[in-house]
Design a protein around this motif. Structure first.
Motif, PDB file in Angstrom:
ATOM      1  N   GLY A   1       9.099  37.635  41.692  1.00 24.47           N
ATOM      2  CA  GLY A   1       8.180  38.707  41.230  1.00 24.47           C
ATOM      3  C   GLY A   1       6.957  38.136  40.127  1.00 24.47           C
ATOM      4  N   SER A   2       6.188  39.133  39.801  1.00 26.19           N
ATOM      5  CA  SER A   2       5.067  38.692  38.898  1.00 26.19           C
ATOM      6  C   SER A   2       5.420  38.709  37.198  1.00 26.19           C
TER       7      SER A   2
ATOM      8  N   SER B   1       7.072  32.713  28.061  1.00 24.36           N
ATOM      9  CA  SER B   1       5.726  32.119  28.354  1.00 24.36           C
ATOM     10  C   SER B   1       4.972  32.295  29.426  1.00 24.36           C
ATOM     11  N   HIS B   2       5.851  32.383  30.512  1.00 21.48           N
ATOM     12  CA  HIS B   2       5.298  32.848  31.905  1.00 21.48           C
ATOM     13  C   HIS B   2       4.564  34.478  31.670  1.00 21.48           C
ATOM     14  N   ASP B   3       5.438  35.215  31.242  1.00 20.62           N
ATOM     15  CA  ASP B   3       4.862  36.574  31.313  1.00 20.62           C
ATOM     16  C   ASP B   3       3.536  36.758  30.266  1.00 20.62           C
ATOM     17  N   LYS B   4       3.546  35.979  29.326  1.00 19.52           N
ATOM     18  CA  LYS B   4       2.520  36.079  28.441  1.00 19.52           C
ATOM     19  C   LYS B   4       1.068  35.496  29.072  1.00 19.52           C
ATOM     20  N   HIS B   5       1.065  34.273  29.560  1.00 21.94           N
ATOM     21  CA  HIS B   5       0.105  33.650  30.346  1.00 21.94           C
ATOM     22  C   HIS B   5      -0.418  34.526  31.413  1.00 21.94           C
ATOM     23  N   ILE B   6       0.714  34.841  32.205  1.00 23.02           N
ATOM     24  CA  ILE B   6       0.196  35.565  33.560  1.00 23.02           C
ATOM     25  C   ILE B   6      -0.692  36.918  33.384  1.00 23.02           C
ATOM     26  N   ALA B   7      -0.143  37.549  32.007  1.00 26.78           N
ATOM     27  CA  ALA B   7      -0.859  38.665  31.635  1.00 26.78           C
ATOM     28  C   ALA B   7      -2.501  38.345  31.740  1.00 26.78           C
ATOM     29  N   TYR B   8      -2.914  37.065  30.995  1.00 36.21           N
ATOM     30  CA  TYR B   8      -4.371  36.657  30.937  1.00 36.21           C
ATOM     31  C   TYR B   8      -4.997  36.380  32.338  1.00 36.21           C
TER      32      TYR B   8
ATOM     33  N   SER C   1      -3.903  36.842  35.514  1.00 39.38           N
ATOM     34  CA  SER C   1      -3.588  37.853  36.669  1.00 39.38           C
ATOM     35  C   SER C   1      -3.538  39.214  36.461  1.00 39.38           C
ATOM     36  N   HIS C   2      -2.707  39.570  35.447  1.00 42.98           N
ATOM     37  CA  HIS C   2      -2.445  41.038  35.270  1.00 42.98           C
ATOM     38  C   HIS C   2      -3.937  41.610  34.715  1.00 42.98           C
ATOM     39  N   LEU C   3      -4.523  41.207  33.710  1.00 44.99           N
ATOM     40  CA  LEU C   3      -5.806  41.571  33.164  1.00 44.99           C
ATOM     41  C   LEU C   3      -6.823  41.708  34.385  1.00 44.99           C
ATOM     42  N   SER C   4      -7.022  40.645  35.149  1.00 45.08           N
ATOM     43  CA  SER C   4      -7.949  40.686  36.342  1.00 45.08           C
ATOM     44  C   SER C   4      -7.737  41.892  37.256  1.00 45.08           C
ATOM     45  N   HIS C   5      -6.521  42.229  37.374  1.00 43.42           N
ATOM     46  CA  HIS C   5      -6.242  43.419  38.248  1.00 43.42           C
ATOM     47  C   HIS C   5      -6.815  44.718  37.397  1.00 43.42           C
ATOM     48  N   ILE C   6      -6.641  44.875  36.156  1.00 38.17           N
ATOM     49  CA  ILE C   6      -6.843  46.138  35.501  1.00 38.17           C
ATOM     50  C   ILE C   6      -8.362  46.075  35.499  1.00 38.17           C
ATOM     51  N   SER C   7      -8.887  45.158  35.115  1.00 37.54           N
ATOM     52  CA  SER C   7     -10.339  44.842  35.114  1.00 37.54           C
ATOM     53  C   SER C   7     -11.049  45.348  36.349  1.00 37.54           C
TER      54      SER C   7
ATOM     55  N   VAL D   1       0.511  42.683  28.353  1.00 39.86           N
ATOM     56  CA  VAL D   1      -0.845  43.302  29.174  1.00 39.86           C
ATOM     57  C   VAL D   1      -1.711  44.308  27.858  1.00 39.86           C
ATOM     58  N   ILE D   2      -1.058  44.828  27.148  1.00 44.69           N
ATOM     59  CA  ILE D   2      -1.906  45.750  26.154  1.00 44.69           C
ATOM     60  C   ILE D   2      -2.687  44.593  25.279  1.00 44.69           C
ATOM     61  N   GLU D   3      -2.007  43.631  24.966  1.00 46.23           N
ATOM     62  CA  GLU D   3      -2.671  42.602  24.129  1.00 46.23           C
ATOM     63  C   GLU D   3      -3.954  42.024  24.620  1.00 46.23           C
ATOM     64  N   THR D   4      -3.629  41.807  26.055  1.00 43.39           N
ATOM     65  CA  THR D   4      -5.092  41.222  26.569  1.00 43.39           C
ATOM     66  C   THR D   4      -5.936  42.241  26.855  1.00 43.39           C
ATOM     67  N   LEU D   5      -5.492  43.524  27.270  1.00 44.54           N
ATOM     68  CA  LEU D   5      -6.479  44.484  27.284  1.00 44.54           C
ATOM     69  C   LEU D   5      -7.403  44.754  26.371  1.00 44.54           C
TER      70      LEU D   5
END
Lengths: 283, 283
Positions: free
Chosen positions: A93-94, A173-180, A182-188, A239-243
């Motif tokens: 999982g992501s 660390s994984h969840d923090k970095h991947i938010a930037y 990967s996850h943010l790219s999807h919302i964008s 994710v909220i932080e990156t967003l």
């Protein structure tokens, strides 16, 4: 590894099935899914050899958990209850924090290995499964010291063989970095798609005027909501932080435009061009 | 068409030079640029046959204006002053209102045709020029009734021959629509790149964890600031409007996350998945 169970035979699970069978045609691949139609499709595409249910994993050498991350967190403890002494469960999982947390005190914790093979396309389901999806991609391995050495090595060796670069990282660390990255790219991408669809009611205009640049930036808006909603839920804080940082940067860009400060806009873009060097490292 | 001048021998100008020469090897392609090094590069890549200056266009059959949109608006009136009776000037910029406006009362207005061939990559300069860039892409033609019939037909015929679909639109509509399907994508991409670069000071993390999805959404952040700053300036009103709608949608997404309304988030994504059908029409 003779008996391999894949729970969720979609893009990732199905593509792993293809690689496992290619490397060793004598393995038996069992498919498990909530939906009978998914298993029928996986059978007809030759992704799996047999249909199975969770109870069958008592003879498993390997169980691959490749379902939405909320369902994975719910299911994992009972999988560990059932897995035999020779068996290993991996999840792909992501998000990694919740799944590591849910089994941290499980008596059979050493039969679990958490990983995130960072590979994929915007497609989903058995039909999305393809060969060579993992070639030259990164696989993030979490808390590997909590996994049985022998069980772990066999599986890590498989991922190296199919071309993945292994990287160790803790779940936080994984969840923090991947938010930037990967996850943010999807919302964008989803919100860009929404903005344009809302405005351009007459779709011919989009068809005709949208070029490859638009297609590239909204490609991820084709992604599966079934998969992505639980990812955003589990990684909510990051994710909220990156967003918020993204919104701040966009708002700043808008303000520079309102103030006619095009020199500053030029500089913003010039500084970000540096992304070229970063992207060189990505397939 | 025997004597063709290309002002700005970069991605678009250079790629047009390649197509013109392929269709008729007997044409002479003259390159014009502020920078001597650009012309040297264009010569060595065989994009142009000769170096030239603006004064030389007195014998031109066709002049292609493919420089940043602010420079194009400044230069166009004097080009029309100089163009001979047999000659046509076309511009290929990403904004159409300002350039149409600047020559609306020019006595030789009928020697000008405004267009926007919607094709490109994130690269720039003579080295970015490639064959087949325009195949199956759309070319927006503005105010064609203001252009001399015979001059216009010859050039439109060329664009059809190289595979472009021609579409007519007034300059105001062009600038409004293109803000949504092109200009906003560039800002979205630049700011996404900025957000991630700012956060991930240690670039190894980006290299390792960023997948093809990230690469796709930030690809446009490699684009040329020299070209894009004047586009944003000329299309300021439309771009600010799209940007504000985009920020509103992102902020709404953030609020839904804060409120744990993941059912609404699921629905947002599901509704936007519809972009699949729209993207099918794009190369």
């Amino acid at each position: 590894m003779k008996n391999i169970y894949i729970i969720g035979v979609g893009l990732i699970g199905g593509s792993l099935a293809l690689e496992l069978k290619r490397l060793d045609p004598t393995v038996t691949i069992y498919g498990i899914s909530r939906k009978e139609t998914t298993l029928d499709e996986a059978m007809s595409l030759n992704l799996i050899d047999r249909k199975a249910t969770i109870d069958n994993i008592v003879n498993a050498d390997l169980v691959i958990l490749s379902i939405p991350v909320d369902a994975a967190v719910k299911l994992l403890p009972s999988l560990l209850d059932t897995i035999p002494e020779k068996g290993l469960v991996i999840d792909v999982g992501s998000t990694k924090e919740a799944i590591c947390k849910v089994v941290e005190n499980h008596p059979k914790r050493k039969h679990f290995l958490a990983m995130h093979p960072i590979a994929g396309t915007e497609y989903s389901g058995p039909k999305a499964a393809i060969y060579d999806l993992f070639q030259n991609k990164t696989n993030i391995i979490c808390e590997e010291d909590k996994t049985d050495e022998a069980l772990k090595n066999k599986v890590l060796n498989f991922f190296t063989t199919i071309g993945m670069k292994l990287r160790r990282m803790n779940p936080e660390s994984h969840d923090k970095h991947i938010a930037y990255v990967s996850h943010l790219s999807h919302i964008s991408s989803f919100m860009l798609g929404k903005t344009v669809i809302e405005k351009e009611k007459n779709e011919r205009d989009i068809f005709d005027m949208a070029g490859s640049g638009f297609a590239s930036t909204v490609r991820l808006a084709k992604s599966s909501p079934e998969m992505w909603t639980p990812i955003f839920k589990q990684n909510k804080v990051n994710v909220i932080e990156t967003l918020e940082e993204y919104i701040t940067n966009l708002t700043h860009f808008r303000d520079m435009m309102k103030q006619d400060d095009f020199e500053a806009i030029y500089n913003e873009m010039k500084n970000t061009n540096h992304i070229k060097d970063i992207l060189k490292g990505i397939n």
